[in-house]
Design a protein around this motif. Sequence first.
Motif, PDB file in Angstrom:
ATOM      1  N   SER A  24       0.798  -1.217   0.000  1.00  0.00           N
ATOM      2  CA  SER A  24       0.000   0.000   0.000  1.00  0.00           C
ATOM      3  C   SER A  24       0.823   1.255   0.000  1.00  0.00           C
ATOM      4  O   SER A  24       0.307   2.345   0.022  1.00  0.00           O
ATOM      5  N   ALA A  25       2.161   1.108  -0.031  1.00  0.00           N
ATOM      6  CA  ALA A  25       2.995   2.303   0.014  1.00  0.00           C
ATOM      7  C   ALA A  25       2.948   3.047  -1.294  1.00  0.00           C
ATOM      8  O   ALA A  25       2.668   2.501  -2.343  1.00  0.00           O
ATOM      9  N   THR A  26       3.258   4.333  -1.217  1.00  0.00           N
ATOM     10  CA  THR A  26       3.290   5.158  -2.426  1.00  0.00           C
ATOM     11  C   THR A  26       4.465   4.741  -3.285  1.00  0.00           C
ATOM     12  O   THR A  26       5.583   4.649  -2.811  1.00  0.00           O
ATOM     13  N   SER A  59      16.131  18.448  -8.236  1.00  0.00           N
ATOM     14  CA  SER A  59      14.711  18.327  -7.914  1.00  0.00           C
ATOM     15  C   SER A  59      14.285  16.868  -7.966  1.00  0.00           C
ATOM     16  O   SER A  59      14.662  16.134  -8.888  1.00  0.00           O
ATOM     17  N   ALA A  60      13.521  16.438  -6.978  1.00  0.00           N
ATOM     18  CA  ALA A  60      13.032  15.066  -6.946  1.00  0.00           C
ATOM     19  C   ALA A  60      11.662  15.042  -6.282  1.00  0.00           C
ATOM     20  O   ALA A  60      11.373  15.851  -5.398  1.00  0.00           O
ATOM     21  N   THR A  61      10.820  14.131  -6.709  1.00  0.00           N
ATOM     22  CA  THR A  61       9.483  13.981  -6.141  1.00  0.00           C
ATOM     23  C   THR A  61       9.526  12.938  -5.043  1.00  0.00           C
ATOM     24  O   THR A  61       9.981  11.813  -5.264  1.00  0.00           O
ATOM     25  N   ASP A  62       9.039  13.294  -3.854  1.00  0.00           N
ATOM     26  CA  ASP A  62       9.141  12.390  -2.710  1.00  0.00           C
ATOM     27  C   ASP A  62       7.909  11.511  -2.561  1.00  0.00           C
ATOM     28  O   ASP A  62       7.012  11.501  -3.407  1.00  0.00           O
ATOM     29  N   GLY A  63       7.861  10.773  -1.453  1.00  0.00           N
ATOM     30  CA  GLY A  63       6.783   9.828  -1.223  1.00  0.00           C
ATOM     31  C   GLY A  63       5.433  10.449  -0.984  1.00  0.00           C
ATOM     32  O   GLY A  63       4.412   9.748  -0.989  1.00  0.00           O
ATOM     33  N   LEU A  64       5.378  11.750  -0.770  1.00  0.00           N
ATOM     34  CA  LEU A  64       4.112  12.460  -0.599  1.00  0.00           C
ATOM     35  C   LEU A  64       3.710  13.194  -1.871  1.00  0.00           C
ATOM     36  O   LEU A  64       2.746  13.954  -1.876  1.00  0.00           O
ATOM     37  N   PHE A 158      12.584  15.723   2.621  1.00  0.00           N
ATOM     38  CA  PHE A 158      12.300  14.772   1.548  1.00  0.00           C
ATOM     39  C   PHE A 158      11.882  13.463   2.190  1.00  0.00           C
ATOM     40  O   PHE A 158      12.645  12.848   2.936  1.00  0.00           O
ATOM     41  N   LEU A 159      10.630  13.036   1.935  1.00  0.00           N
ATOM     42  CA  LEU A 159      10.157  11.768   2.468  1.00  0.00           C
ATOM     43  C   LEU A 159      10.487  10.671   1.457  1.00  0.00           C
ATOM     44  O   LEU A 159       9.948  10.649   0.362  1.00  0.00           O
ATOM     45  N   VAL A 160      11.405   9.793   1.844  1.00  0.00           N
ATOM     46  CA  VAL A 160      11.842   8.721   0.949  1.00  0.00           C
ATOM     47  C   VAL A 160      10.654   7.803   0.656  1.00  0.00           C
ATOM     48  O   VAL A 160      10.025   7.286   1.567  1.00  0.00           O
ATOM     49  N   PRO A 161      10.312   7.600  -0.626  1.00  0.00           N
ATOM     50  CA  PRO A 161       9.154   6.779  -0.980  1.00  0.00           C
ATOM     51  C   PRO A 161       9.252   5.363  -0.422  1.00  0.00           C
ATOM     52  O   PRO A 161      10.347   4.802  -0.291  1.00  0.00           O
ATOM     53  N   ASN A 162       8.108   4.786  -0.114  1.00  0.00           N
ATOM     54  CA  ASN A 162       8.071   3.406   0.375  1.00  0.00           C
ATOM     55  C   ASN A 162       8.310   2.442  -0.782  1.00  0.00           C
ATOM     56  O   ASN A 162       7.542   2.431  -1.744  1.00  0.00           O
ATOM     57  N   PRO A 163       9.358   1.630  -0.728  1.00  0.00           N
ATOM     58  CA  PRO A 163       9.604   0.694  -1.826  1.00  0.00           C
ATOM     59  C   PRO A 163       8.598  -0.448  -1.818  1.00  0.00           C
ATOM     60  O   PRO A 163       8.232  -0.975  -0.779  1.00  0.00           O
ATOM     61  N   VAL A 164       8.136  -0.823  -3.000  1.00  0.00           N
ATOM     62  CA  VAL A 164       7.233  -1.954  -3.155  1.00  0.00           C
ATOM     63  C   VAL A 164       7.997  -3.186  -3.623  1.00  0.00           C
ATOM     64  O   VAL A 164       7.650  -4.309  -3.303  1.00  0.00           O
ATOM     65  N   THR A 165       9.068  -2.955  -4.364  1.00  0.00           N
ATOM     66  CA  THR A 165       9.893  -4.031  -4.903  1.00  0.00           C
ATOM     67  C   THR A 165      11.365  -3.691  -4.691  1.00  0.00           C
ATOM     68  O   THR A 165      11.718  -2.572  -4.303  1.00  0.00           O
ATOM     69  N   LEU A 166      12.225  -4.650  -4.989  1.00  0.00           N
ATOM     70  CA  LEU A 166      13.655  -4.374  -4.932  1.00  0.00           C
ATOM     71  C   LEU A 166      14.026  -3.301  -5.948  1.00  0.00           C
ATOM     72  O   LEU A 166      14.916  -2.485  -5.706  1.00  0.00           O
TER      73      LEU A 166
END
Length: 334
Positions: A24-26, A59-64, A158-166
């Motif tokens: 369910s992570a982003t 510039s980078a897009t974070d987990g939010l 910067f909120l590091v996105p939640n990984p879904v896969t390796l």
Amino acid sequence: MMKPFSRFLVLTLFFILTLTACVSATPAVTPTVTETRIELPTATLAPTVVATPTLTQISATDGLGRVVTLDAPAQRVISLAPSNTEILFALGAASQIIGRDSFSDYPPEAVSITDIGSTWETLNLEQLVALQPDLVLAAGIQSPEQVKAMEEAGLTVFLVPNPVTLEDLYTNLEVVGRLCGREAEATALIESLKARVAAVDAKIAVVNQKPKVFYELDASQDPAKPWTAGPGSFHDALIARAGGINIAAGLDSAWAQMSLEQIVAADPDFILLGDAKWGTTPESVAQRPGWSGLRAVKEGRVIPFDDDTISRPGPRLVDALENLAKILHPEIFK
């Protein structure tokens, strides 16, 4: 004293349920890097050579879903999660970490970094601001409200996105590497991790029999109904990739309790103790009523496992994969 179950909830349900739950992570978003070059006129007096300075914005897009921009790679970084701290160390950016949360205890050198306390419920904004960071690396344990409060205090977060896969993990490594000026290190690390995963995949590809596995997260609340990792967790994904069958794969959620009756019916070949950190031992499992008849107990395949390597979505996920494969298929890893 905090009960083992409570401690587990802090480290696993919040670090994984919200981040390594793996479903369910982003999804991680590949960062966009924008470079703006400012050139100054070259002097006409020969033979003087005037260097042309360059200002690079990252510039980078974070987990939010927020676009976070830095004028230059961050040299003073605060980590608000153990996974972030492990990523920074793996990228060779240890000297850039000026603060870390209380749970960041790996590698051992991390404990010498300024401890900003637990970031689960509250944040010491005054201390964070006083440390004057260029960048605060948050994670799923921080709420959007906390991120907003830090921003309003003048911090770049910067909120590091939640990984879904390796593969998502590799993207996170690349992003953090760019934000901290460690692009070359990130590239080398990613290639190394991919090679290790490929080596495991190649060995497991020839496996014909897959043992059944019960992964115990915590049994302190009720030993007859321990918590385990179900579908959508990295535990489930890595057990499968390591050539095993997670007996909890059919549960309704990534984190759930499994009854003794269900465990007995599945009769796992291996029982992996992710709660070994809290004192659970193979001997204590064998002494539980109804557990002595399980195949894994009778054949001595109740094995302590370092749950931090799976619960924290950092480079050690690959360590976990390798260790799982060696435990489940020792015959091909001699």
